[in-house]
Design an enzyme around this catalytic site. Structure first.
Site, PDB file in Angstrom:
ATOM      1  N   TYR A   1      23.255  76.423  15.462  1.00 49.91           N
ATOM      2  CA  TYR A   1      24.146  75.960  16.241  1.00 49.91           C
ATOM      3  C   TYR A   1      25.286  75.741  15.636  1.00 49.91           C
ATOM      4  O   TYR A   1      26.316  75.113  16.238  1.00 49.91           O
ATOM      5  CB  TYR A   1      23.674  74.764  16.910  1.00 49.91           C
ATOM      6  CG  TYR A   1      22.418  74.927  18.011  1.00 49.91           C
ATOM      7  CD1 TYR A   1      22.511  75.680  19.141  1.00 49.91           C
ATOM      8  CD2 TYR A   1      21.145  74.215  17.731  1.00 49.91           C
ATOM      9  CE1 TYR A   1      21.562  76.152  19.773  1.00 49.91           C
ATOM     10  CE2 TYR A   1      19.950  74.443  18.643  1.00 49.91           C
ATOM     11  CZ  TYR A   1      20.348  75.548  19.597  1.00 49.91           C
ATOM     12  OH  TYR A   1      19.248  75.861  20.497  1.00 49.91           O
TER      13      TYR A   1
ATOM     14  N   HIS B   1      26.893  78.663  26.015  1.00 50.45           N
ATOM     15  CA  HIS B   1      25.576  78.635  24.982  1.00 50.45           C
ATOM     16  C   HIS B   1      26.396  78.870  23.590  1.00 50.45           C
ATOM     17  O   HIS B   1      27.110  79.854  23.419  1.00 50.45           O
ATOM     18  CB  HIS B   1      24.479  79.335  25.159  1.00 50.45           C
ATOM     19  CG  HIS B   1      24.033  79.241  26.749  1.00 50.45           C
ATOM     20  ND1 HIS B   1      23.128  78.212  26.647  1.00 50.45           N
ATOM     21  CD2 HIS B   1      24.144  79.965  27.855  1.00 50.45           C
ATOM     22  CE1 HIS B   1      22.569  78.232  28.277  1.00 50.45           C
ATOM     23  NE2 HIS B   1      23.102  79.168  28.640  1.00 50.45           N
TER      24      HIS B   1
HETATM   25  C1  DQA Z   1      21.956  76.190  23.876  1.00 41.46           C
HETATM   26  C2  DQA Z   1      20.630  77.091  24.046  1.00 41.46           C
HETATM   27  C3  DQA Z   1      19.454  76.588  24.738  1.00 41.46           C
HETATM   28  O1  DQA Z   1      18.267  77.568  24.677  1.00 41.46           O
HETATM   29  C4  DQA Z   1      18.987  75.325  23.690  1.00 41.46           C
HETATM   30  O2  DQA Z   1      18.068  74.842  24.511  1.00 41.46           O
HETATM   31  C5  DQA Z   1      20.107  74.539  23.690  1.00 41.46           C
HETATM   32  C6  DQA Z   1      21.400  74.920  23.251  1.00 41.46           C
HETATM   33  C7  DQA Z   1      23.124  76.805  23.086  1.00 41.46           C
HETATM   34  O3  DQA Z   1      24.122  76.120  23.371  1.00 41.46           O
HETATM   35  O4  DQA Z   1      22.731  77.978  22.473  1.00 41.46           O
HETATM   36  O5  DQA Z   1      19.941  73.191  23.575  1.00 41.46           O
HETATM   37  O6  DQA Z   1      22.344  75.912  25.208  1.00 41.46           O
END
Ligand code: DQA
Length: 156
Positions: free
Chosen positions: A32, A109
């Site tokens: 992330y 995302h």
């Molecule tokens: C997310 C991707 C999701 O699968 C995950 O549960 C997250 C973050 C992303 O920003 O890449 O919490 O939404």
């Protein structure tokens, strides 16, 4: 009487963030990134400002609270950006509320969910989204704001 400026009539972009995104910067940085949610909020505010727009920024770990924020957006937002995080893969309630919105909705995302575990490949939110930005890290929020600015300009 003084004419109201056009800008003052534009409703803010609601930027809604789901569970665990409050941990950004510390949570799995290899997936992330290292940018914190507070930094993302600042970046989004500046990006929106550059388009003459403003934001309302929220994060919640609670599904019902996100539903409440989306319901508020029905009358108070000019557009919505939502990173539903884990709820994107599970929440029909969040999709139902998104489907009541008449404004553009961009799903964001940070990671590319299609390159990840199979249980992340389905996002219920995508069914209600105008567009989707994924895999661009924190920059994805800024690209979503650019897209909204463009849509709002074209549909004004
Ligand atoms: C997310 C991707 C999701 O699968 C995950 O549960 C997250 C973050 C992303 O920003 O890449 O919490 O939404």
């Amino acid at each position: 009487m003084a004419k109201k400026s056009k800008q003052s009539k534009i409703l803010p972009i609601y930027i809604l963030n789901g569970p665990n995104l409050n941990l950004l910067g510390h949570r799995e940085p290899e997936v992330y990134g290292t940018t914190t949610l507070a930094q993302i909020e600042q970046m989004c505010a500046a990006q929106a400002r550059s388009h003459g727009l403003s934001i309302v920024f929220h994060q919640s770990n609670l599904e019902g609270e996100i539903v409440d924020q989306l319901q508020e957006a029905r009358t108070s937002a000019g557009a919505v950006i939502i990173n539903p995080a884990g709820y994107g893969h599970t929440s029909i309630a969040i999709l139902d509320t998104i489907q009541t919105l008449k404004v553009p909705v961009i799903e964001v995302h940070l990671s590319n969910i299609h390159r990840r575990e199979p249980y992340r490949h389905l996002s219920y939110v995508s069914k209600g989204a105008t567009g989707i930005v994924m895999g661009l890290g924190a920059q994805g929020y800024l690209r979503a704001i650019d897209a909204i600015a463009d849509i709002l300009k074209r549909t004004k």
